[in-house]
Design a protein around this motif. Sequence first.
Motif, PDB file in Angstrom:
ATOM      1  N   SER A  74       0.851  -1.179   0.000  1.00  0.00           N
ATOM      2  CA  SER A  74       0.000   0.000   0.000  1.00  0.00           C
ATOM      3  C   SER A  74       0.887   1.230   0.000  1.00  0.00           C
ATOM      4  CB  SER A  74      -0.908   0.013   1.241  1.00  0.00           C
ATOM      5  OG  SER A  74      -1.515   1.277   1.392  1.00  0.00           O
ATOM      6  N   GLU A  76       0.272   3.821   1.398  1.00  0.00           N
ATOM      7  CA  GLU A  76       0.083   4.504   2.679  1.00  0.00           C
ATOM      8  C   GLU A  76       0.864   3.853   3.816  1.00  0.00           C
ATOM      9  OE1 GLU A  76      -3.997   6.840   2.663  1.00  0.00           O
ATOM     10  OE2 GLU A  76      -4.323   4.701   2.966  1.00  0.00           O
ATOM     11  N   LEU A 218       0.900   4.660   9.123  1.00  0.00           N
ATOM     12  CA  LEU A 218       0.269   5.028   7.866  1.00  0.00           C
ATOM     13  C   LEU A 218       0.457   6.510   7.580  1.00  0.00           C
ATOM     14  CD1 LEU A 218      -3.190   3.210   8.240  1.00  0.00           C
ATOM     15  CD2 LEU A 218      -1.125   2.337   7.117  1.00  0.00           C
ATOM     16  N   HIS A 221      -2.459   9.017   1.631  1.00  0.00           N
ATOM     17  CA  HIS A 221      -2.033   9.103   0.231  1.00  0.00           C
ATOM     18  C   HIS A 221      -3.127   9.700  -0.644  1.00  0.00           C
ATOM     19  CE1 HIS A 221       0.020   8.103  -3.477  1.00  0.00           C
ATOM     20  NE2 HIS A 221      -1.025   7.400  -3.898  1.00  0.00           N
ATOM     21  N   GLY A 225      -8.539   6.027   1.404  1.00  0.00           N
ATOM     22  CA  GLY A 225      -7.542   5.004   1.677  1.00  0.00           C
ATOM     23  C   GLY A 225      -7.587   4.507   3.106  1.00  0.00           C
ATOM     24  N   MET A 226      -6.545   3.746   3.491  1.00  0.00           N
ATOM     25  CA  MET A 226      -6.483   3.169   4.831  1.00  0.00           C
ATOM     26  C   MET A 226      -6.478   4.253   5.910  1.00  0.00           C
ATOM     27  SD  MET A 226      -3.650   0.195   4.146  1.00  0.00           S
ATOM     28  CE  MET A 226      -3.601  -0.289   5.868  1.00  0.00           C
TER      29      MET A 226
END
Length: 246
Positions: A74, A76, A218, A221, A225-226
Motif C-alpha cells: 500500500s 500509505e 500510515l 495518500h 484510503g487506509m
Amino acid sequence: MQNERLRALMASGGWTHASLASATGVDPKSVERWVNLGRTPRRATALLAAETLGEDVHALWPALRQARAARAVSPELVALYDQRADLPVSVFVDLLTTARERIDVLVYAAVFLHEAYPRLNDLLRERAADGCTVRIAIGDADSENVRQRGQEERFGHGIESRCRLALMHYRPLADVPGIELRTHGTTLYNSLYRADGEVLVNAHVWGVNAYGAPVWHLRRHEAGGMFDTYADSFNAVWETARPVKE
C-alpha cells in the motif's frame, strides 16, 4: 529517555556531540537528541555511528533490530512493527511533535506515554497554543467493554485502574483551549495516535496486551484510503464519547 549506553561509550572514547556529528555527517543537535532523548537515527546513520564508536548497532539502538520495513502492499504503509514494545516512545513523541493542524489519540489508557515521557501534557499544550486541534479519547473505567477487555487479557481490574490513571494524567488538559478530553465505552479494536496526515495504529489481539500487538504507521495518500478508514473510525467513536469536565 536517555541512551545511557551511547553516553557512556562516547565518554570513554572522548567523543563529543560535535565530533561524532562530524564523523557521521549530521548536525550536533541530532547527536544530542540521540543521547539525551533516546532518539533512534536512520539506519544508515546508525550503522556509521556504531562503526565509528566500535560498537554493535543493535546494542546502541535495539529498535533497529525489531523494526521491519513495510512491504510495498500500500502506498500509505510507511512501516510495520511486530509489536508496540518494539517502538521507543520517541517514535510517538516525534510524531505528535510534527502536528500542525490536528492530534487525535484514541486509547483505553496508554499510560506508557506519560510514564516514559512526563512532558506529554506540556507537548500537547504547546501544540494547541500553536493552533493545533487536540482530541484525546480514553476508556471509561466503568464501561462493560473495558472490564471485558481486562478479562480477555487476564489483566483483572488492572485495565480499569489504568483507565483511571490515564484520566488523572490527562485531566489537567480539560480546560486548555484547543484541547478536548472525552471518555468512551466502545469496543476498542485499535489504539490510534494521529498527527495531521500520519497515524500509528496499534492493533488489538484477543488475549494479548496492547504492548504485544502489531503497530503500523500510515501516511495519507489519497481520499478513501487506509488512513481515512481509521480517521473515520476515530470520528465515530468521538461522537459517542462524553466530555470530561475540569
